[in-house]
Design a protein around this motif. Structure first.
Motif, PDB file in Angstrom:
ATOM      1  N   LEU A   1      -3.346  28.588 -11.972  1.00 47.86           N
ATOM      2  CA  LEU A   1      -4.288  27.430 -11.396  1.00 47.86           C
ATOM      3  C   LEU A   1      -3.919  25.858 -10.354  1.00 47.86           C
TER       4      LEU A   1
ATOM      5  N   GLU B   1      -3.937  24.829  -5.952  1.00 42.17           N
ATOM      6  CA  GLU B   1      -4.429  23.366  -5.472  1.00 42.17           C
ATOM      7  C   GLU B   1      -3.803  22.165  -4.640  1.00 42.17           C
TER       8      GLU B   1
ATOM      9  N   LYS C   1     -11.269  27.432 -24.310  1.00 41.81           N
ATOM     10  CA  LYS C   1     -10.494  27.993 -23.379  1.00 41.81           C
ATOM     11  C   LYS C   1     -11.413  29.316 -22.396  1.00 41.81           C
TER      12      LYS C   1
ATOM     13  N   HIS D   1     -13.904  29.155 -20.994  1.00 42.86           N
ATOM     14  CA  HIS D   1     -13.817  28.726 -19.643  1.00 42.86           C
ATOM     15  C   HIS D   1     -13.150  27.914 -18.993  1.00 42.86           C
ATOM     16  N   VAL D   2     -11.913  27.772 -19.079  1.00 40.55           N
ATOM     17  CA  VAL D   2     -10.357  27.339 -18.324  1.00 40.55           C
ATOM     18  C   VAL D   2     -10.938  27.848 -16.785  1.00 40.55           C
ATOM     19  N   HIS D   3     -11.006  28.888 -16.243  1.00 42.48           N
ATOM     20  CA  HIS D   3     -11.017  29.170 -15.048  1.00 42.48           C
ATOM     21  C   HIS D   3     -11.933  28.925 -14.040  1.00 42.48           C
ATOM     22  N   ARG D   4     -12.821  28.604 -14.902  1.00 40.76           N
ATOM     23  CA  ARG D   4     -14.422  27.542 -14.386  1.00 40.76           C
ATOM     24  C   ARG D   4     -14.742  26.799 -14.219  1.00 40.76           C
ATOM     25  N   GLU D   5     -14.085  25.812 -15.736  1.00 45.61           N
ATOM     26  CA  GLU D   5     -14.402  24.084 -15.484  1.00 45.61           C
ATOM     27  C   GLU D   5     -12.616  23.308 -15.253  1.00 45.61           C
ATOM     28  N   LEU D   6     -12.369  23.818 -15.591  1.00 42.82           N
ATOM     29  CA  LEU D   6     -10.757  23.024 -15.432  1.00 42.82           C
ATOM     30  C   LEU D   6     -10.002  22.260 -14.107  1.00 42.82           C
TER      31      LEU D   6
ATOM     32  N   GLY E   1      -0.946  30.415 -17.263  1.00 46.64           N
ATOM     33  CA  GLY E   1      -2.289  30.810 -16.293  1.00 46.64           C
ATOM     34  C   GLY E   1      -3.221  29.682 -16.249  1.00 46.64           C
ATOM     35  N   ILE E   2      -2.887  28.715 -16.555  1.00 47.03           N
ATOM     36  CA  ILE E   2      -2.872  27.022 -16.037  1.00 47.03           C
ATOM     37  C   ILE E   2      -2.192  26.617 -14.920  1.00 47.03           C
TER      38      ILE E   2
END
Length: 210
Positions: A26, A30, A110, A112-117, A22-23
């Motif tokens: 993401l 970018e 973990k 909040h990873v999608h919105r904060e990473l 997933g990481i």
């Protein structure tokens, strides 16, 4: 978004392959970032860091064998400018403090990873630190607390494993009276009603792990 032509090079460390996938998705989506390496435990993390010298490292804390805190300490000893972000499920203030003292620059839960990473990676890469509000509040709540000594933590771990005072005394080569004194200090410092309550508090705050 950064206008830097060279992307932020990221190392991802976690023992769960799905989270790493997933990481990776993401980060690689970018234009200003690139995942350069992955690791599944602390020792692999150190090897991959030496090999790739990433700009930012994402570090899990709870991993089998060599854990995240140990890896952060070792990486920082060798590379003092390493920029490390902790990814964890734990909000416990003791765990957070250990990570920050070891050299972590930021903390992400973990969930909040999608919105904060991505924002956190850019923030840390820019030389800043980031602590989420809920974790900052937890730190503030316990800022004035007396810390447990290493021996008190040893006693607490043995209590958590179900040992009575005599067993604890034998295990640590101290007297039962000394164990009772440690238990009294532990209850006082944690604001606990009894031994079970002390263990519950310590697990929540990250003082000990089962």
């Amino acid at each position: 978004m950064s206008t830097n032509p060279s992307p932020i090079r990221v190392l991802s460390v976690d023992d769960h392959p799905l989270l790493r996938e997933g990481i990776a998705a993401l980060v690689n989506a970018e234009p200003d970032m690139k995942l350069v390496a992955e690791a599944s435990n602390g020792q692999e993390a150190i090897k991959q860091f030496r090999l790739h010298r990433p700009d930012v490292t994402l570090m899990d804390l709870q991993m089998p064998g060599f854990n995240g805190i140990e890896a952060i300490i070792d990486i920082h000893n060798e590379f003092p400018n390493a920029r490390i972000i902790v990814l964890t499920t734990y909000t416990g203030d003791v765990q957070v403090l250990r990570a920050l003292r070891a050299g972590a620059r930021a903390y992400i839960l973990k969930g909040h990873v999608h919105r904060e990473l991505l924002e956190t990676i850019r923030t840390v890469h820019a030389g800043k630190k980031r602590i989420p509000p809920e974790i900052a509040a937890e730190l503030a709540d316990h800022a004035a607390d007396d810390e447990l000594t290493s021996r008190e933590i040893d006693v607490l771990r043995l209590i958590a494993s179900g040992n009575a005072n005599k067993r604890i005394a034998d295990h640590l080569s101290i007297t039962e009276e000394t164990v009772k004194s440690h238990v009294s200090n532990i209850l006082s410092k944690l604001g606990a009603n009894d031994r079970t309550h002390a263990v519950t508090i310590a697990l929540k705050r990250g003082t000990i792990e089962l």
